[in-house]
Design a protein around this motif. Sequence first.
Motif, short mmCIF file in Angstrom:
data_model
loop_
_atom_site.label_atom_id
_atom_site.label_comp_id
_atom_site.label_asym_id
_atom_site.label_seq_id
_atom_site.Cartn_x
_atom_site.Cartn_y
_atom_site.Cartn_z
N LYS A 215 0.83 -1.21 0.00
CA LYS A 215 0.00 0.00 0.00
C LYS A 215 0.86 1.25 0.00
N ARG A 216 1.91 1.23 0.79
CA ARG A 216 2.76 2.41 0.92
C ARG A 216 3.48 2.76 -0.38
N THR A 217 3.86 1.73 -1.13
CA THR A 217 4.69 1.96 -2.31
C THR A 217 3.95 1.76 -3.63
N GLY A 218 2.68 1.39 -3.57
CA GLY A 218 1.92 1.18 -4.80
C GLY A 218 2.27 -0.11 -5.52
N TYR A 219 2.75 -1.08 -4.77
CA TYR A 219 3.14 -2.37 -5.34
C TYR A 219 1.94 -3.20 -5.75
N THR A 220 2.05 -3.86 -6.89
CA THR A 220 1.22 -5.01 -7.24
C THR A 220 2.15 -6.02 -7.92
N ALA A 221 1.75 -7.26 -7.96
CA ALA A 221 2.58 -8.28 -8.60
C ALA A 221 2.81 -7.95 -10.07
N GLU A 222 1.79 -7.41 -10.73
CA GLU A 222 1.92 -7.08 -12.15
C GLU A 222 2.87 -5.90 -12.35
N LYS A 223 2.79 -4.89 -11.47
CA LYS A 223 3.71 -3.76 -11.59
C LYS A 223 5.15 -4.19 -11.35
N TYR A 224 5.32 -5.09 -10.41
CA TYR A 224 6.67 -5.61 -10.15
C TYR A 224 7.19 -6.35 -11.38
N PHE A 225 6.35 -7.18 -11.97
CA PHE A 225 6.74 -7.92 -13.16
C PHE A 225 7.10 -6.97 -14.30
N GLU A 226 6.27 -5.97 -14.51
CA GLU A 226 6.53 -5.01 -15.59
C GLU A 226 7.86 -4.28 -15.38
N ALA A 227 8.16 -3.95 -14.12
CA ALA A 227 9.42 -3.25 -13.82
C ALA A 227 10.62 -4.15 -14.10
N GLU A 228 10.55 -5.42 -13.68
CA GLU A 228 11.65 -6.34 -13.91
C GLU A 228 11.83 -6.60 -15.40
N ARG A 229 10.73 -6.71 -16.11
CA ARG A 229 10.82 -6.90 -17.56
C ARG A 229 11.46 -5.68 -18.23
N ALA A 230 11.07 -4.48 -17.78
CA ALA A 230 11.65 -3.26 -18.36
C ALA A 230 13.15 -3.18 -18.11
N ASN A 231 13.58 -3.55 -16.91
CA ASN A 231 15.02 -3.52 -16.61
C ASN A 231 15.79 -4.54 -17.45
N MET A 232 15.19 -5.71 -17.64
CA MET A 232 15.83 -6.73 -18.47
C MET A 232 16.02 -6.23 -19.89
N LEU A 233 14.99 -5.65 -20.46
CA LEU A 233 15.07 -5.15 -21.84
C LEU A 233 16.05 -3.99 -21.95
#
Length: 375
Positions: A215-233
């Motif tokens: 809640k504090r950081t706006g985390y969701t599993a999908e947002k986390y996945f999208e961020a990791e995918r973006a860093n990989m690319l």
Amino acid sequence: MSYYVSRKGEIFMKNSVRRSVVGAGVLMAVIGVQISVPAIAAEAPRPPARTSGDFADGLYMSIGDLEDAMNGSNPDVRKMIDRRDIASVQVVVPWGAMEKEKGKYQWGRIDAALRYLGDRHKKLYVQVQDRFFETTPEQAKLPDYVKKNGGVVETADDHPGSDPHAKGAMAAQWKRDVRKSFQNLLKAMADQFAGKLAGVNLPETSAQVPEEEQKRTGYTAEKYFEAERANMLYGKKVFSRNNGDTQFIQYANFWPMDKDEEARCAEDETQCADEKRMEEIVKLAAEKKIGIGGPDILPDRYYPTRKSYQFIEKYKKQLPVVAMAVQEPTLKYEDPKNPGHLYTRERFTDFARDRLGASSIFWTVEADWLKKPAM
């Protein structure tokens, strides 16, 4: 109950790297119970590889452990590095060790490692670490500005049977400013080291963020996945742009799920969001020529096979490289095909090479075979 296995990883102390694995309730049955034996069993020399292409063994350690070997304070690890059957060393380097102040990067430790290993004709791989275990957000080895700006999140393992006080911390990559800073680091690394390092890898994908931190950081599993995918690319892009032959690799073992996703998965195992994410990331890596790997080799275990190995095996012929590791906890797992006995070096190697298509295994220096003379 979470439906994925929380992973515990490196603790960056002065002279060591330590990892532990905590299983979850019923999942312990499918992953396998660890037994208290200090090292894997010895075995006869390995037969020649049964697959085409080169295969090489390497070592896995923290940058601090490598430095202790370099300066002579850890002669045992120094001897392991000098073994003729060791081709490379993978060092874990925290983000905070490379960027003390925003935009000001320090490469001296990696430069020294490159010189030392280069003189010995060994390759260097760097794991860029943005997550830490059995520590607090304040102690996490992230840049101070990232922590002060709310870019670090506490992680936890709340599975039944786990240590209720086991905490960790990781960079909140789903926050745009954190991800931008991390990508700036990757670009600076590419500018400095593309073509000099054998490989750069991002750490394992498993994570568990408590509800209050979500809640504090706006985390969701999908947002986390999208961020990791973006860093990989992004990492692949900047290292390719420099026309070097440094391989960019994503370690992918498990993906977290939100509560509603866990519920759907429990009701219908064809609707597991974590598995869909894993196939997407491995398929994407194959398309973009990004390497894939993982922190542990656990042959013939149901859970890691279902959540990651099956996808690596499916796409292995399309992936440019598969690099796996045998880290400390892996040594203590019982072999399901040989009840009452630990995995052997041969079992690790045969599974990684022949089933997953691995061309490299990075071994913890705790592996028993490394303490014996090279064959």
